[in-house]
Write a protein that holds these residues in place. Structure first.
Motif, PDB file in Angstrom:
ATOM      1  N   MET A 251       0.880  -1.167   0.000  1.00 18.26           N
ATOM      2  CA  MET A 251       0.000   0.000   0.000  1.00 18.26           C
ATOM      3  C   MET A 251       0.926   1.228   0.000  1.00 18.26           C
TER       4      MET A 251
ATOM      5  N   GLU B 162     -14.937   0.739  -2.547  1.00 17.72           N
ATOM      6  CA  GLU B 162     -14.955  -0.537  -3.262  1.00 17.72           C
ATOM      7  C   GLU B 162     -14.920  -1.659  -2.239  1.00 17.72           C
TER       8      GLU B 162
ATOM      9  N   ARG C  12     -12.266  -0.455   0.490  1.00 18.65           N
ATOM     10  CA  ARG C  12     -11.225   0.515   0.123  1.00 18.65           C
ATOM     11  C   ARG C  12     -11.918   1.847  -0.124  1.00 18.65           C
TER      12      ARG C  12
ATOM     13  N   LEU D  42     -11.709   5.544  -1.486  1.00 20.25           N
ATOM     14  CA  LEU D  42     -10.870   6.243  -2.461  1.00 20.25           C
ATOM     15  C   LEU D  42     -11.352   7.666  -2.704  1.00 20.25           C
TER      16      LEU D  42
ATOM     17  N   ASP E 168      -7.052   7.708  -5.324  1.00 17.44           N
ATOM     18  CA  ASP E 168      -6.083   7.319  -4.291  1.00 17.44           C
ATOM     19  C   ASP E 168      -6.787   6.683  -3.103  1.00 17.44           C
ATOM     20  N   GLU E 169      -6.222   5.599  -2.605  1.00 18.57           N
ATOM     21  CA  GLU E 169      -6.810   4.970  -1.425  1.00 18.57           C
ATOM     22  C   GLU E 169      -6.472   5.785  -0.178  1.00 18.57           C
ATOM     23  N   CYS E 170      -7.488   6.155   0.575  1.00 20.06           N
ATOM     24  CA  CYS E 170      -7.292   6.943   1.802  1.00 20.06           C
ATOM     25  C   CYS E 170      -7.396   6.067   3.044  1.00 20.06           C
TER      26      CYS E 170
ATOM     27  N   ARG F 170      -8.337   1.908   4.421  1.00 26.27           N
ATOM     28  CA  ARG F 170      -8.758   0.538   4.155  1.00 26.27           C
ATOM     29  C   ARG F 170      -9.346  -0.048   5.437  1.00 26.27           C
TER      30      ARG F 170
END
Lengths: 276, 276
Positions: free
Chosen positions: A85, B81, B97, B99, B103-105, B107
């Motif tokens: 990640m 997601e 996830r 986003l 961008d993934e912020c 999880r």
């Protein structure tokens, strides 16, 4: 067949060897020696997942790691797929999926960083207040699990139980879901960032002292590591606040030989026969 | 602009509305009302991720949920997601996830099940031993965070602080990283499985009473939920054992109005200015 030890290698290192077979994909062997019955102890499974992450991430130490146990991870070959990640200067995160025959057995998510070798003066540190008698007054035992499964993993540790713990092993459950013990690796190797997650889950379940006579299955285990443990014994304390409706939590604290809190764990576990 | 409340809907429900846009993909809005500065409070972010999981998984209640905070989740649109993991009769697991701009912020990984509406007699339950004065002796405060960021999220709660807590807010830090308070939603709605994760992270950091005068950032937060809270006030306790080397943990306990332990939380947080 046990693989031979390489000079200076600990039993855990030998039984956690992984080879990279592709970008972010590692393969290895779940060793029977760290199983309960045929399935990997949850702490060993977490430790193996962290090894895979450590092989891929640019920072060395798992600061916080969480394992979700999806299926039993059996003794035998394992494939570990690592997803990185965000990688920063101070923190690096990743996920490890541990697969057997294409099925995911364990998922580990962790944040890595760098634990201080020489910790600074803490801003605040509670003194160790766990109830644990001096080692000489504690009892060395290698305990199996009620129900007759062989807890191979327990033979990997020299464990000295506090006289107020594991009453069930002497036929008189204490009625309190509390356990404390001195723990070190049976092979004399010193505690480190991969051993601590095993210690977090390798001792008998606190609920056995409530006369629970069944295997208790870890659903989720989270381990925080806060310092590199000094060489020597770990003083370990496990405690549950609530055992109800087929679930329990178990909290662990791990203090090194200098009296420093080096790790904390919490797991949610399920008592299968209590569930409708 | 605040969206209107639908009859019977709580503020948290209004500010957690998600619409499904694809198989396992949901979209919504991070509300400024649950932010600290411009970024979502970590507990609110977790709660939003759990809403997305609840929309997809076949079991209703998050038993154990862990959020890793990768980047600040800003006020504004969010895409979530959801990946379902193994779905069983008793437990169902999934990953969300969260986003923004691809961008993934955040999880979130969680295991869902069914919390008992009427809990059975527990096999073991420690009595509530937190130090919390009766509500009438506690102080209602809406506190910001040292450093001047507006803690919008705190205005979502009616919080009555124990006289021994938040000394820093009166100019005299207590020197102990301990906080206890009575908490309920400001809109009068009753606590539930989505509010509890917010409560786990919405109060001021325990380290402020060590005269830490900076924002402390949550790295990872895990919340266990053990029972559906009864209506009424939550008695909440937060405590840290070790604040050192730029990191701290904070443990929360949440007791409902019947005196039952309904949830436990632990987070690892980073004190940025203490880190090299």
């Amino acid at each position: 067949m046990k693989e031979p030890l390489v000079m200076g290698e600990s039993a855990l290192e030998r039984d956690s060897r992984l080879r990279q077979v592709d970008d972010g994909v590692l393969e290895g062997e779940v060793s029977l020696g760290w199983c309960i019955g045929d399935a990997a102890n949850g702490g060993y499974a977490l430790s193996l997942g962290l090894r895979a992450l450590a092989a891929v991430l640019p920072l060395p130490d798992p600061l916080s790691s969480t394992a979700h146990y999806v299926r039993p991870l059996a003794h035998g070959p394992v494939r570990i797929e690592v997803e990185t990640m965000r990688i920063g200067r101070t923190l690096a995160r990743g996920v490890a999926r541990m697969l057997q025959d294409g099925d995911e057995c364990v998922r580990v998510i962790a944040v890595f960083g760098t634990l201080p070798q020489v910790p600074a003066e803490p801003l605040y540190a509670e003194p160790c207040d766990i109830l644990l008698a001096p080692i000489a007054d504690c009892t060395p035992l290698v305990l199996n699990t009620p129900g007759g499964l062989t807890a191979h993993v327990r033979a990997r540790f020299d464990t000295r139980y506090d006289p107020g713990s594991v009453g069930w092993a002497r036929g008189t459950p204490t009625g309190r879901p509390v356990l404390s013990a001195w723990v070190r690796a049976e092979d004399g190797s010193e505690p480190d960032r991969f051993l601590l997650p095993v210690v977090a889950d390798a001792l008998p379940c606190t609920a056995f002292d409530l006369a629970v006579e069944q295997r208790v299955l870890t659903v989720e285990l989270t381990v925080h590591q806060r310092a590199v443990p000094a060489p020597g014994w770990l003083a370990c304390s496990y405690r549950s606040r609530l055992v109800a409706d087929g679930f329990m939590e178990e909290d662990g604290e791990f203090w090194d030989s200098t009296g420093r809190l080096v790790g904390m764990s919490r797991q949610l576990a399920i008592l299968p026969r209590q569930n409708p």
